[in-house]
Each structure stands twice: as structure tokens, then as C-alpha cells.
Design an enzyme around this catalytic site. Sequence first.
Site, PDB file in Angstrom:
ATOM      1  CE  LYS A  83      13.132  18.295 -78.833  1.00 33.37           C
ATOM      2  NZ  LYS A  83      12.397  17.584 -77.771  1.00 33.37           N
ATOM      3  CB  SER A 136      12.541  19.813 -74.376  1.00 27.83           C
ATOM      4  OG  SER A 136      12.287  18.614 -75.088  1.00 27.83           O
ATOM      5  CB  SER A 190       9.485  17.102 -74.466  1.00 31.23           C
ATOM      6  OG  SER A 190      10.233  17.450 -73.340  1.00 31.23           O
TER       7      SER A 190
END
Lengths: 94, 488
Positions: B80, B155, B179
Site C-alpha cells: 500500500k 481505504s 480499511s
Amino acid sequence: MDEQELKNIANLAKLNIDDAEVSSMLNDFSRIVQYVDEIKNLDTSAVGDDEIYEQIFYELRKDFAENGLKRDDLAKIAPSYENGYIVVPKVIET
Amino acid sequence: MKDLIYLTYSEIKTKLNDGSLKSKDLVSAYISRIEVTDSKVKAFLEFNKENILKQAEESDNRRKSGKLLSEFDGIPIGIKDNICITGEITSCSSKILENFRSPYDATVIQKLKAKGFVLFPRLNMDEFAMGSSTENSAFQTTRNPFDTNRIPGGSSGGSAAAVAASMLPVSLGSDTGGSIRQPAALCGIWGLKPTYGRVSRYGLIAYASSLDQIGPFSNDLQGIADLMEILSGLDHKDQTTAKVNSFEANTVSSIDWKGKRIGVMKSEEFSFSPEVNKRYAEILKDIETKGATLVPLDFSLLKFAIPVYYLIATAECSSNLSRFDGIRYGLRKEGAGKLEDLYSESRTQGFGAEVKRRILLGTFSLSSGYYDAYYGKAQKARVLIRKQYAEFFKSVDIIFQPTSPTTAFKVGEKTKDPIQMYQADILTTSVNLAGVPAISCPAGLDSNGLPIGLQITSHHFDESKLLSFAKSVSELEMCKLALPTEIT
């Protein structure tokens, strides 16, 4: 929450809100504040101030120096670098 | 042989170690897949093919010369865009960090490199990890591989979508209020938020420090277990990491449902979509038939979890993001007049709308006159939520809930309504407030072919039990993994 209050908060947060944004942001923000206001209906009187800071585990590291980042590596990512120093814009007003 | 991209994490690990698969061949297959598929999914912000192939070649050379770093050497993993890797851009999908190259590795990256993983940075996310749909990225909206008109969750939407679209077997995300679990659920894969303190946050760009945790996504449960063993542990660079017994992947084994006490929700407490409700009921019925006892728990306190979460998370974000001021980090608005103008113009241009909204809410709740009523009150409410979980685990072994109240919604459907968007995380946020671990497991598809997720929650540092239950869930017929082969 009114326009002036929103602008004061934005000023504290170092964000500019232009006049065109104010009304939509005020609307969103007021709804969010109204939504989080729900916690006022929760009785938290049984929780002592000291309990907020309760932590189960924390182990402090030993107090000794170790190598950090090398200057050369910092120089590579600094926007402006001269003679071993990171150059920043003027921060003291005369 | 099965197409390489559809191998599970476990199959990849076995084949690399028995010599029937080379890392370079595997990585090349993923690269081809990404080149074809990512124009539709948009999971990757950046993709350095040469660098990735070089890592794979180095791994194959180590294997050839008998100098393997570990049994994981050569396994590809996605990262990420808020986890720092030396020399790579780490932008948090924000314009304010668009050109920031990290001079150091996050602890989790050091650990992955030491084991020989092939790192695939950078996966798209909601800006600064703020969002439930990956529509808040400053650069692109990631799409759900099951239906590219829909969101992948957020997210960590890029990390989830990359695994679900068979562009990678495993990836890392971060979870502040759901998330990892929420996008795992909406993309039909496994995603774990470890106990707070289990995994070092050093090198994870902070959103809300008392809630954030790094965790894995995987296309099988073994990937989750292995990554937990590798990533967890005390780190002197993060004082909130815990000195507890380490997690060992080999402690995960299927449980016998007989006599197990499963904490469940009373259906009237929360509103789920009918299909999520139906699947949840079917799973509970199935495990009850297998001998488990269902124990309805009183989750009424958890309706406060989202307001409490938003007050605490935004307060911490307003503090954490104050470092992005145009001087210390981030975009610098050249030509600004006074110092104050430089700060505010840099921040105003650098941050997107949702980040600004959250900074404003956090600044508001910490400001004089409102602190006690909002931030102080939220902290006390958090204590009650933490105690509530401790109480739950006195009477049950584990808790089962749906991960998300609905399946994936359409791109743009909720962007105009922040409150509606926040409610997508209604079942996940309380877990972060309590600091307990939870995993989202695939639980089949709805009538539109969209994934449903089951969230399993255990007590602090009981990941071994958590993953053992998850393993047994994965063996239920209705919870078998079903990833899309065609991305449309």
C-alpha cells in the site's frame, strides 16, 4: 456552527476555505458535527479520567544513540540542499 | 498446469520450494496480468517492471546457489502507498506527498526484504487512508474486480483489488477503522487487522496513531498466517508494539465446532442488506448444526462506535497531518508571501476534500470550548467499548458478524454524502477502538455476484484462535473462495 466559526477552525488548521466552498463545507461539517453529537447521549460518568490513559504494554527502549539517516540520503530528498544544510524558506519575519 | 496467476499463496510457496516454479516466471505472469487487467482495475499507482523482475531474478539466483533467505524467498507481495520503502515514492495517494521518496524502510518492509519477498509497490488507496471506497485517492479510483462499475472498498482498495483480480497472491494494507477488512469483504478475499501493538507501525505514514495497524490480504488463509508470523513482534522503533508471545503460523488449525460459543448480533440491532443478513443467518445455522452454540450479545453500545471513531481518529489526524506544512514535508507552494501563507496555501493545494474535512473535524474537537464535550467524551466512550469487548470474551470464544452491511456499492453512489460513506464501516470501527484483532473471511456471493464478508473477532493477542476459526469457516461450502477470472 456558522460561517465565522468554520473559518476560525480552518485558520487553526492552516487551511484556506474560499467563499465558494464555504456553504457546501458548512453543510457537510454541520451534518458531521450533528452526527457525532450522538455521543452526548452516552453516559460515560463511570469512566475515570485516569482510565483513558491506561495502557497494557509500553516498553521504553534503552537510552543509547544509534545511527540515523545519512546526510547524503537526506540531501537526495530535500527540495533544496546547500553545503551540508537543508535550505528552507525564510521563517523569521523582519 | 493451472495458469500461474490463479495459484493460491500456498501453492506458490510449495512450488517455489520444490523447484517446480521459478520466481521470475511467476512474476512475469503477474506482470502480464497487470499489463492487461490494471487498465480496468486501477489498483497500481506505479509499477516498476524492471525493478520487480530484478528482485525475482535475484531470488532465483539465491535458490540456485543454495543461499535462500527463507521458505518465502521469491513470493510476490503488493505494498500500500502509505508504507515506506527506501528510494521509492510513498505518496499516501495525496498530491502533498506526490514526489516524496522515502529515505528508509518501514519495519515491515525490512522484515519482508530479509525473507526475500518480491515487493510490488505502490497500491492505490484513499488519500492518507481516509475513506471507505478508494474514491478519495488524488490520482485514480480503484475498481472492484467483480464489477468494475463498483468500488473495491477502502481505504486499502488497491491492495484488496490487486489480490482479488489475481494480479498478486498477497499484499499489505493498513486498517484504522476497517480499511483492511472492509475492502477484503467487498473483494471476496481474506484480510486481517492484527491486535493493536502486534505489528510495528514504524514507517507507516500515520493517520490515527492509536488505531492504525498494518495487516495482510491474501487469496488463502495460509498467506495471512505466514505474514502475521513474519510481520509481528516487538520493535524498539515503535514503543506501542507489545512484548507478548510471538504469533506462530503453525498454531493455526481447524477447530471442532462442538461446544464452541460464538458471539452473534441480534438482527434488530443493525440494518444490513437482505442478502448480507441471509448469508449471515445461513453461516450461523450451518455452524450451529455442526455443534456450535450461538450467544446473542448486546451490541447496543457499538452504535456509538462511528461517532467515537471519527472524533478520535480526526483529532489524531489533525495532529499527525500538521507535519505536512510545506516546510518539513510535502508540496511547497512557491511564491507564498508570509510563513503562515506558505503553510496554508501548501496544505490547501496539497490535501483533498475528505482529508480537509477530517482535519477540520479534528481541529474542532480539540479546540478550546469543545474539547471536553467531544474529544474527552469520545475517549471515555472508547474505554466503555474496550471494556465491553473484554466482557464479551468472558462468555464467548469468538464473535461472528458481517464485515460490511452491504456488498460493494457503485462508484459515485455515496461520494456526496460523507455520513452515508462513514456508515460503511459501522461493523469494523469498534474493533479498532478496542484494539482487538479481527479478520474478514470470504462468505460467498450475493445474487449480483458480489462478495459478502464475514468478520471474526477474538480477544487481544489471540490471533491463533482467530485464524483457527477462520480456517474452519474457509472449509464451509458456502465460504469457498471464488475470484473472478474475467474482469469486466
